[in-house]
Enzyme design. Structure first.
Site, PDB file in Angstrom:
ATOM      1  N   HIS A  64       0.818  -1.216   0.000  1.00 53.92           N
ATOM      2  CA  HIS A  64       0.000   0.000   0.000  1.00 53.92           C
ATOM      3  C   HIS A  64       0.853   1.267   0.000  1.00 53.92           C
ATOM      4  O   HIS A  64       1.933   1.301   0.579  1.00 53.92           O
ATOM      5  CB  HIS A  64      -1.040   0.001   1.118  1.00 53.92           C
ATOM      6  N   ASP A 173       5.847   1.962   6.886  1.00 51.49           N
ATOM      7  CA  ASP A 173       4.611   1.206   6.648  1.00 51.49           C
ATOM      8  C   ASP A 173       3.766   2.012   5.668  1.00 51.49           C
ATOM      9  O   ASP A 173       3.149   2.986   6.049  1.00 51.49           O
ATOM     10  CB  ASP A 173       3.904   1.008   7.988  1.00 51.49           C
ATOM     11  N   GLU A 201      -5.147   1.776   2.718  1.00 50.79           N
ATOM     12  CA  GLU A 201      -5.045   0.593   3.579  1.00 50.79           C
ATOM     13  C   GLU A 201      -5.250   0.976   5.039  1.00 50.79           C
ATOM     14  O   GLU A 201      -5.933   0.278   5.792  1.00 50.79           O
ATOM     15  CB  GLU A 201      -3.661  -0.070   3.413  1.00 50.79           C
ATOM     16  N   GLU A 202      -4.661   2.092   5.438  1.00 46.03           N
ATOM     17  CA  GLU A 202      -4.636   2.468   6.862  1.00 46.03           C
ATOM     18  C   GLU A 202      -6.001   2.892   7.393  1.00 46.03           C
ATOM     19  O   GLU A 202      -6.176   3.047   8.589  1.00 46.03           O
ATOM     20  CB  GLU A 202      -3.615   3.599   7.085  1.00 46.03           C
ATOM     21  N   HIS A 312       3.546   3.230  12.827  1.00 46.27           N
ATOM     22  CA  HIS A 312       2.547   4.310  12.859  1.00 46.27           C
ATOM     23  C   HIS A 312       3.007   5.520  13.676  1.00 46.27           C
ATOM     24  O   HIS A 312       2.200   6.211  14.279  1.00 46.27           O
ATOM     25  CB  HIS A 312       1.194   3.807  13.392  1.00 46.27           C
TER      26      HIS A 312
END
Lengths: 340, 341
Positions: A64, A173, A201-202, A312
């Site tokens: 992603h 990420d 995605e997140e 994150h």
């Protein structure tokens, strides 16, 4: 380009969920002469690269493009900005961090009431409603001239090489997954392969389902960064995985039960090629595999993840060796899948 | 001084290392800056003292005091996995620590690291801040290498350099390099001018850990009158007018039982007469600044507190308005010239 350099370039780009266009532009620039590709209505990139041989099955790699960030929701009369999180950010890492707001990259700091002015009980808490972004404006009007509601907010985060071959940045990420895909596209491939770069995605695996529907692969490898909690305050059984111990091959996480045969095959491939690999010691996390595996008539799915500390946050930490080993394993694993 | 020069000066001062008790770098820098205005020495306690040129035995001595140490962390343990355990050196706001980048000052080496943050899935109470004893500094080395590189007692800090945000500036260590820059700007303003007092500028050490520097410097320098130039709470979103001063509203002149009321009044009068914007900060007792200690040095010293409002105190995101620095410099300089006490 070495995979770490590609990762650095990707991490420097800003692209919170729903605002991935800068990342997509870079990826397209890198792949346009090597792949056929389409961009779907959501902004997913679905690319196809020919290999030396025709593939016996339709295999797709997926990573992603979006990163976690913040989004401006309100401008206060005093010129400070209220915001919401876009993606799963632990609010407790926000206080005092520097950010950039909107396409104009307006610099700001995330502020809260001064510690000394809080009661004893307030001092130990940190809630989203306690925080505002300060862009140095003293009223709503001057803030409005710089910022609009809905503007994306990204962390001001330098890409850092530190320690014993460690990398630190925002957005690892999942720019790490994107970097691995870009490196594979640069290499000569044994078999035809699809490369998917997803959006959103997140915020709930929203891009990948649509992309998988369009790409309709038989088998997918999801490339991700996953929580490594190998820090002293975590007990051993809660560490999930460890940085420096190679790519993580998952049998299950909170969104997916992975294809058993592919799981075993990935572990076997790592062993045969002398690539260190590990699995998760806790059912934690979730990724695009959750949406891809159940798309259409079903897709056999595996996930290869990079162990990443402080996921994150503006300071995600990975090991460069893990990154290189993840690339190596992914390539070998893809070739092995073709021989199932 | 021009605005750009003041901003450059402030940026340079803020960038220097000086966690309490390890002020060597900032001491050297301040000494270099202050030497333009008079004989400047670093004392045994890490204070930098500038005796402004033109000292006259017949005049009383005015001491301007700003502290040059900053809050930070001090390493007190290294795990076998190579993570560093740290204690607060000064009252650092623990809310800012998780996932922050830090620099460990290990001898002549600057080692980069990240403060750990516990992943949400492993935290019981999601709104509770992690206590310091659950946080570590990750420098990316194994235990053996970490123990080779880092010594117990080394300091660490979050190295945010000064940036402009809107009409304001944000940096680490504005507490109290902002005050130190105001004092230097005051000395620049006074250069070549006749003053009512002998002027000494004390740039004190170890304020954040209990004002040990100001205590000893005030004893040594025997001032008659002192003004402690420090920072106070500048209003940020959600804070009350009662508890905070407006950022950009000028220096906050302290009024408190432990300060000299005549001196506070003299400063207020000068601000009024010279059209210098100011605020009044009333405190019931201690001010939490060097003034608390200077005022009771030796047989007692007539002391005022002039404070610059900053937001987000004791975080690496301290934010301020350069106008307040200029007005503080103007107020203290006019007092030194007029000497109305």
């Amino acid at each position: 380009m070495a995979v770490a350099e590609t990762l650095e370039t990707l991490c420097r780009l800003d692209g919170i969920s729903g605002d991935e266009v800068r990342v997509a532009e870079y990826i397209i620039e890198r792949i346009k002469d090597k792949c056929e590709y389409t961009i779907d209505p959501l902004g997913n990139i679905i690319a196809f690269k020919k290999g030396k041989n025709r593939a016996p099955l339709k295999l797709a790699m997926s990573a992603h493009m979006d990163e976690v960030g913040l989004i401006v929701t309100y401008i206060n009369p005093d010129g400070s900005l209220c915001f919401d999180t876009a993606g799963g950010i632990d609010v407790r890492i926000l206080c005092g961090k520097r950010v950039f707001v909107g396409d104009g990259r307006i610099p700001g700091v995330i502020g809260a009431k001064a510690l000394h002015l809080l009661s004893e009980s307030e001092r130990n808490t940190c809630r989203l409603t306690d925080l505002t972004i300060d862009i140095g404006c003293n009223d709503r009007e001057s803030a409005r001239a710089l910022v609009s509601l809905g503007d994306s907010v990204v962390f001001d985060s330098q890409f850092l090489y530190f320690g014993d071959d460690m990398l630190c940045s925002k957005a690892i990420d999942d720019r790490a997954g994107c970097a691995i895909e870009l490196e594979l596209i640069d290499m000569p491939l044994e078999y035809d392969m699809q490369f998917i770069f997803t959006v959103q995605e997140e915020v709930g695996l929203r891009g990948s389902g649509a992309a998988a529907f369009t790409a309709a692969p038989d088998t997918a490898i999801v490339l991700e960064a996953t929580t490594a909690s190998d820090i002293p305050s975590s007990s051993e059984e809660k560490r999930v995985c460890e940085v420096g111990f190679g790519p993580v091959i998952s049998y299950m996480d909170r969104r997916t039960i992975y294809d058993k045969q592919l799981y075993s095959l990935a572990l076997e491939t790592a062993k045969e090629n002398g690539i260190p690999a590990q699995t998760k010691t806790l059912i934690a996390g979730g990724n695009d595999a959750g949406a891809i595996s159940v798309s259409g008539k079903g897709v056999r799915t595996a996930a290869i993840s990079l162990p990443c500390r402080y996921l994150h946050t503006p300071s995600c930490v990975i090991s460069r060796k893990d990154l290189e080993n993840t690339l190596k394993l992914t390539k070998k694993f893809a070739d092995r899948i073709m021989k199932i | 001084m021009k605005d750009t020069r003041i901003k450059e000066l402030l940026k340079e001062l803020c960038a220097a290392d000086g966690v309490s008790g390890a002020e060597e770098s900032i001491c050297e820098l301040i000494k270099e800056k202050a030497s333009r205005y008079g004989k400047t020495e670093i004392d045994d306690f890490g204070n930098v003292v500038c005796t402004v040129d033109g000292f006259d035995e017949r005049k009383k001595t005015l001491m301007l005091c700003a502290h040059i140490d900053e809050i930070g962390l001090i390493i007190n343990y290294i795990t076998d996995d190579g993570f560093l355990k740290a204690s607060a050196c000064g009252g650092i706001d623990l809310r800012v620590l998780p996932a922050s980048r830090v620099t460990v000052l290990a001898g002549d080496k600057r080692i980069k690291g990240v403060i750990t943050s516990v992943p949400p899935h492993l935290q019981a109470a999601p709104e509770k801040c992690a206590p310091l004893d659950e946080l570590y500094i990750d420098i990316g080395f194994d235990g053996q290498k970490a123990k080779q590189l880092v010594s117990l007692g080394d300091r660490a800090l979050i190295e945010n350099e000064l940036i402009g945000i809107g009409r304001l500036v944000s940096s680490k260590a504005l507490d109290d390099r902002f005050g130190a820059a105001a004092v230097l700007t005051c000395l620049e303003t006074l250069k070549g001018k006749e003053t009512a007092y002998n002027v000494k500028a004390v740039f004190s050490s170890k304020e954040e850990t209990g004002s040990a520097g100001a205590k000893t410097a005030a004893f040594r320098e025997k001032a008659d009158i002192a003004i402690a130039v420090d920072v106070t709470f500048g209003r940020s979103h959600g804070e009350s007018e009662r508890e905070t001063g407006a950022v950009g509203g000028g220096p906050m002149i302290g009024v408190s039982p432990i300060l000299s009321r005549p001196l506070s009044n003299a400063l207020i009068n000068i601000a009024e007469e010279e059209n210098i914007p100011y605020g009044i900060e009333v405190m019931g007792s201690r001010t939490g600044t060097d003034a608390d200690h200077i005022s009771v040095a030796r047989g007692g010293c007539i002391t005022a507190a002039v404070s610059l409002p900053i937001r987000y105190m004791h975080t690496p995101a301290e934010t301020a308005d350069i106008e307040d620095l200029k007005n503080t410099a103007a107020l203290t300089a006019r007092f030194a010239e007029r000497g109305e006490l």
